[in-house]
Design a protein around this motif. Sequence first.
Motif, short mmCIF file in Angstrom:
data_model
loop_
_atom_site.label_atom_id
_atom_site.label_comp_id
_atom_site.label_asym_id
_atom_site.label_seq_id
_atom_site.Cartn_x
_atom_site.Cartn_y
_atom_site.Cartn_z
N GLY A 3 49.01 -14.96 -35.39
CA GLY A 3 49.24 -13.58 -35.82
C GLY A 3 48.29 -12.59 -35.19
O GLY A 3 48.31 -11.41 -35.53
N SER A 4 47.45 -13.05 -34.26
CA SER A 4 46.54 -12.13 -33.57
C SER A 4 47.15 -11.73 -32.23
O SER A 4 48.29 -12.07 -31.94
CB SER A 4 45.19 -12.80 -33.34
OG SER A 4 44.58 -13.12 -34.55
N ILE A 5 46.38 -11.02 -31.44
CA ILE A 5 46.84 -10.68 -30.09
C ILE A 5 45.64 -10.68 -29.17
O ILE A 5 44.52 -10.41 -29.60
CB ILE A 5 47.58 -9.34 -30.08
CG1 ILE A 5 48.32 -9.15 -28.76
CG2 ILE A 5 46.63 -8.16 -30.28
CD1 ILE A 5 49.70 -8.68 -28.91
N LEU A 24 44.47 -8.90 -25.84
CA LEU A 24 44.73 -7.91 -24.81
C LEU A 24 43.75 -8.03 -23.66
O LEU A 24 43.83 -7.29 -22.68
CB LEU A 24 44.63 -6.50 -25.40
CG LEU A 24 45.55 -6.16 -26.57
CD1 LEU A 24 45.28 -4.75 -27.07
CD2 LEU A 24 47.00 -6.28 -26.16
N SER A 47 41.80 -8.25 -34.09
CA SER A 47 41.81 -8.77 -32.72
C SER A 47 42.30 -7.73 -31.73
O SER A 47 41.90 -7.72 -30.58
CB SER A 47 42.68 -10.02 -32.65
OG SER A 47 44.00 -9.70 -33.02
N PHE A 48 43.20 -6.85 -32.20
CA PHE A 48 43.74 -5.82 -31.30
C PHE A 48 42.60 -5.01 -30.68
O PHE A 48 42.57 -4.76 -29.48
CB PHE A 48 44.68 -4.91 -32.09
CG PHE A 48 45.39 -3.89 -31.26
CD1 PHE A 48 46.63 -4.17 -30.73
CD2 PHE A 48 44.82 -2.66 -31.00
CE1 PHE A 48 47.30 -3.25 -29.95
CE2 PHE A 48 45.48 -1.73 -30.22
CZ PHE A 48 46.72 -2.02 -29.70
N LEU A 56 55.42 -11.95 -33.37
CA LEU A 56 54.10 -11.33 -33.30
C LEU A 56 53.37 -11.41 -34.63
O LEU A 56 52.16 -11.29 -34.69
CB LEU A 56 54.24 -9.86 -32.89
CG LEU A 56 54.51 -9.61 -31.41
CD1 LEU A 56 54.93 -8.18 -31.19
CD2 LEU A 56 53.28 -9.92 -30.57
#
Lengths: 337, 349
Positions: free
Chosen positions: B89-91, B93, B149-150, B288
């Motif tokens: 559930g994180s991302i 970038l 995390s974004f 996502l």
Amino acid sequence: MTSTIIATEPAVDITKQSRARLAHRAGKFWRAGGPAVIFVAMFLVVAILTPAFLGGGGFTIVASSAAPILLVALGQALVLNIGSIDLSNASITLLGAILLALTLGPLGAVSPLVVLLMVTLFGAVNGVIVAFAQVPSFALTLGTFGIFQAAALVVSGATTVYVSQNAGLITPLYTSAVAGIPLTFVLGVVAAALAWFMLRFTRVGQGMTAIGKNESGAIFSAVRTRKLKIVAYSLSGFMAGLAGITIIAQAGSASSTGLGSDLLLPGIAAAIFGGTSISGGVTNPLNVIFGALTVALVPIATAVIGIAAQAQNLVYGIIIILIVALTLTRSRNAIIK
Amino acid sequence: MDITLKAEHDPMTTDTTAIRLHEETNSRRLRFRGKGEPLALIGALIVLISIFSILNPRFATLVNLQNILSQASLPLIIGVGATFVILIGSIDLSVEGVMGAAGVVFVLLSANSRGGHDLGIWAWVAAIAIGIALGAANGLILTRIKLPSFIVTFGMWFIGLGIATILYGTDALPSLTNDALTTWVSHIAFLFPNVVWLAAALLIVATLVLRFTIFGRATLAIGNNEEIARSNGMPVNKYKVVIFIIAGGMSALAGILAAMQLGAVSNNVGSGYLFITIPAVVIGGTALSGGKGGMLQTALGVLLLTVLNNGLVLAGVSPDYQSALSGAILVAAIVAAAWSQRGRLRIAK
């Protein structure tokens, strides 16, 4: 013996309470004024280290490069406030700027209005799909980002489009100033004030914040969530269009790789620096002004102070993490993704 | 008739019938839900391949297949790491920044046109170590300082780019002088280039890890419901840090390979890879919000986008339109995936 214990316990409680209240008040002040304090502190450091910065119209430079960032960030903040994100708004800015450069000659004064109408519709399309197809906004706007980017490339013929006539209608926004502040930035401040007023005092704005804080709660309270999501995305498109106008005012031309082609990340950063929560429900458009100023100041400040140009990205990255670590409000048991 | 009579006498009977029927429909839906999306993707892939083969006879050739697969390799390697991250559930970038930092470190520590040291195999180690360090920083800031995390990875993107820019300095473009390194990526072993085999091996390992190890199952559990994972005693924070380390290492490896492919490196060596990888993972059907998806779906997503780009070029479509088509396909894919689950009370952020 027992009486002393009884006597001390409430005393401890009271100091604890007052300390908690103090911490609460400090937190409240920090949330309200933090972004401004950070910007002013950074600006003062630069001014003290390099006094020539102030004499050379330092604030004017920062304000004029902050103007398009501010407008994009305001739209982003409104979308973040409902708990979504708009990755496409910077590409809408560029498409809007290119359309404006193409139509300003033939259409004259009508052209900005037409372009603003179009970009608002582009934003509304995002909003309609998010609201009615119920897709994650990150993925959706990543997709429409690609579409608008390609549209900008195709409409401009992959070259720089210059304003052929009537440039005089737009350029005064950049060239004239109020007390050393270019009108483009003033436009951004006015937009921020209006957005603040809307969020604070209107049903539409309060409904948006309600969606961001607790969408289920908002639905059960008969907030028209779908309509408000469309409004938020439309406003994001509209603000992006205003940013496009400031770009034309500054450059007199637009291309898919020119001025304003990298507004997406600064826009998000400015909204976040302004204390906007990426999980929704917390934003203050007036603080976004200082967020945008900070984002614009970082590269200028590093150059002025004499930090090597190569270190700019590094400084920028560290500042993003630091500022958010300082301004983010967290609850103890919240799940952080 | 019979049912209405029953209903008059005993309302409970009809109620349970309705519930039972509903549950049957639900279970039937559930049985096909897992398979529907990958099948639709494979169908789309077959349709695309047939159309492109008709439009240009050069599309369906071995050479072009080698091309497509080696173009897909780097997004796939990054996608393996990104899938782990998105599954919780994180991302992440920071992909492009990590690629830049690792690529520059690798080239500067190998035999290159600027001179300096040639550390041989240690150049690989150092470059991957940079990726692991940046990934660990992502994971630790996420779990200890509790920043989303974004934002952490957004900042780390610039930190990675900054490290790359500083190390790169102001001298001329450093290019690799060792031909063995520059040709390794595209050297064809058993029908396909080395890089394809490397990506395939990583994909298989990641698939097995996700399916058959405690770590893999925990990844899905965290994404599905972090609170329950935590209260069941899973070391959630530890797993999260490990996942970001994997993602950092994969991005670093991709940075090295990209530098080897180009034969030279700049700090922007990773430019554009983030916005290929995330759409590919999402088109593959990994949610996502976390907890749903997998490695093979990501591979399908990467293949679909690569075939599309390659086919459009061969069909003579201007490259200007490519990002629009990828974007339109992303939109269509997520709308199709979410359509059946719409509901007045459903929340999609």
